[in-house]
Design a protein around this motif. Structure first.
Motif, PDB file in Angstrom:
ATOM      1  N   GLY A 184       2.303   2.229  -3.208  1.00 12.88           N
ATOM      2  CA  GLY A 184       1.378   2.784  -4.188  1.00 12.88           C
ATOM      3  C   GLY A 184       0.504   1.771  -4.896  1.00 12.88           C
ATOM      4  N   ARG A 210      -0.339   6.162   3.216  1.00 20.05           N
ATOM      5  CA  ARG A 210       0.540   6.484   2.082  1.00 20.05           C
ATOM      6  C   ARG A 210       1.267   7.811   2.307  1.00 20.05           C
ATOM      7  N   ARG A 211       0.570   8.752   2.899  1.00 24.42           N
ATOM      8  CA  ARG A 211       1.167  10.076   3.120  1.00 24.42           C
ATOM      9  C   ARG A 211       2.356   9.998   4.065  1.00 24.42           C
ATOM     10  N   SER A 254      -2.613  -0.466  -5.549  1.00 24.77           N
ATOM     11  CA  SER A 254      -4.016  -0.271  -5.186  1.00 24.77           C
ATOM     12  C   SER A 254      -4.509  -1.416  -4.311  1.00 24.77           C
ATOM     13  N   GLY A 308       4.068   7.180   4.664  1.00 23.41           N
ATOM     14  CA  GLY A 308       4.591   5.854   4.382  1.00 23.41           C
ATOM     15  C   GLY A 308       5.964   5.583   4.966  1.00 23.41           C
ATOM     16  N   MET A 321       0.833  -1.202   0.000  1.00 21.90           N
ATOM     17  CA  MET A 321       0.000   0.000   0.000  1.00 21.90           C
ATOM     18  C   MET A 321       0.871   1.257   0.000  1.00 21.90           C
ATOM     19  N   ILE A 322       1.910   1.253   0.826  1.00 24.41           N
ATOM     20  CA  ILE A 322       2.805   2.411   0.899  1.00 24.41           C
ATOM     21  C   ILE A 322       3.543   2.606  -0.429  1.00 24.41           C
ATOM     22  N   ALA A 354      -6.165   4.739   4.286  1.00 21.93           N
ATOM     23  CA  ALA A 354      -5.176   4.428   3.248  1.00 21.93           C
ATOM     24  C   ALA A 354      -4.426   5.691   2.835  1.00 21.93           C
ATOM     25  N   HIS A 355      -5.151   6.805   2.752  1.00 22.71           N
ATOM     26  CA  HIS A 355      -4.513   8.075   2.390  1.00 22.71           C
ATOM     27  C   HIS A 355      -3.462   8.472   3.423  1.00 22.71           C
TER      28      HIS A 355
END
Length: 296
Positions: free
Chosen positions: A19, A68-69, A21, A71, A16-17, A64-65
């Motif tokens: 990128g 990732r932000r 999906s 990460g 996920m980190i 999830a946002h």
């Protein structure tokens, strides 16, 4: 989580980190998209609670946002993650006993390269219930007056407080003050953050109360996001190291705020009042006091 599930969750989080999906992660592991979401969020929450993720509040819900932000910070926390230290939130200890604090102070004396500073930082955390980022920004003038006396009833300045609101900051614990005084005396001997006047015990009033191991101000930066949240990686690492010395699962920086919130609630304070004292929103107060009825 058992080991197999934990290994899968870690792989999902890393993907996920990177990128990938959620749909592709689910397909790769032969599970549903909701399973991916559930497992990554659970692991991310454990990293926030047990290790600490720089820039992410321990009580924040990891989307999830958000994952990732931040990460790189989640991956760093994952490197320090010890699954055996992860205990369910509703069974996490809310009270740290004086004996446990004594044990941490003894561990600091044995293992730390900055014994006086780290002892003072630990005791300040539990005496004030301030967040690490707030403690990192405290200045000498927040602790001492011009005559060099301890400001027993000080104020956490709005510009450094979470939520940008001033609130009461108490330095009325003799043991905590003794530890801070010992550290400040060490600073004075080393010439760190001093000025030529006798006021403030010879220390520059605008210098940080706690400095780096080399006597410099710890670096504070903004996270660059819309919230412009302030971050201090060094104070985060110091507390992580201090709690690592003790080897006591479930004890972390949020325990200081949980203890303060519990004491206020026992005296009849409501969630809003507790939030004002600690600089927290009502939902964050409720999460601190997990296992109790939600606020109405």
């Amino acid at each position: 989580m058992n080991q197999a599930t934990l290994d899968t969750a870690q792989a999902m989080l890393r993907a996920m980190i990177a990128g990938v999906s959620c749909e592709h992660i689910a397909e790769a592991h032969g599970v549903t998209k909701s399973t991916v979401s559930q497992r990554t969020r659970l692991l991310a929450s454990e990293l926030q609670r047990v290790v600490g993720v720089l820039g992410v509040d321990e009580e924040e819900s990891p989307t999830a946002h958000l994952i990732r932000r931040y990460g790189a910070d989640y991956l760093e926390a994952l490197e320090h993650f010890v699954p055996s230290a992860a205990i369910p939130p509703d069974t996490a200890p809310g009270i740290v006993t004086p004996r446990q604090i004594d044990q941490y102070v003894a561990k600091i004396a044995r293992h730390s390269r900055c014994v006086r500073r780290d002892s003072a930082l630990l005791l300040t955390l539990f005496a004030t219930a301030a967040k690490p980022i707030e403690i990192a920004q405290l200045e000498v003038r927040d602790y001492l007056d011009a005559a060099g006396q301890v400001r027993c009833l000080s104020e956490l300045r709005a510009e450094i407080g979470i939520g940008h609101s001033p609130r009461v900051l108490r330095f009325d614990c003799a043991r905590t003050c003794a530890a801070i005084d010992a550290y400040l005396a060490e600073r004075l001997r080393k010439g760190w953050g001093t000025h030529p006047q006798a006021s403030y015990r010879g220390l520059a009033p605008g210098s940080r109360l706690f400095l780096s191991r080399k006597g410099q101000a710890m670096r504070i930066r903004q996270n660059g996001g819309a919230t412009q949240q302030l971050l201090c990686k060094e104070i985060h690492e110091i507390y992580r190291r201090i709690f690592g010395y003790g080897g006591m699962p479930g004890i972390r920086t949020s325990c200081a705020r949980r203890m303060a919130a519990s004491e206020l609630k026992a005296r009849g304070a409501g969630y809003r009042e507790i939030g004002q004292v600690l600089g927290l929103k009502k939902l964050a107060v409720h999460k601190l006091l997990q296992g109790e009825a939600p606020p109405r």
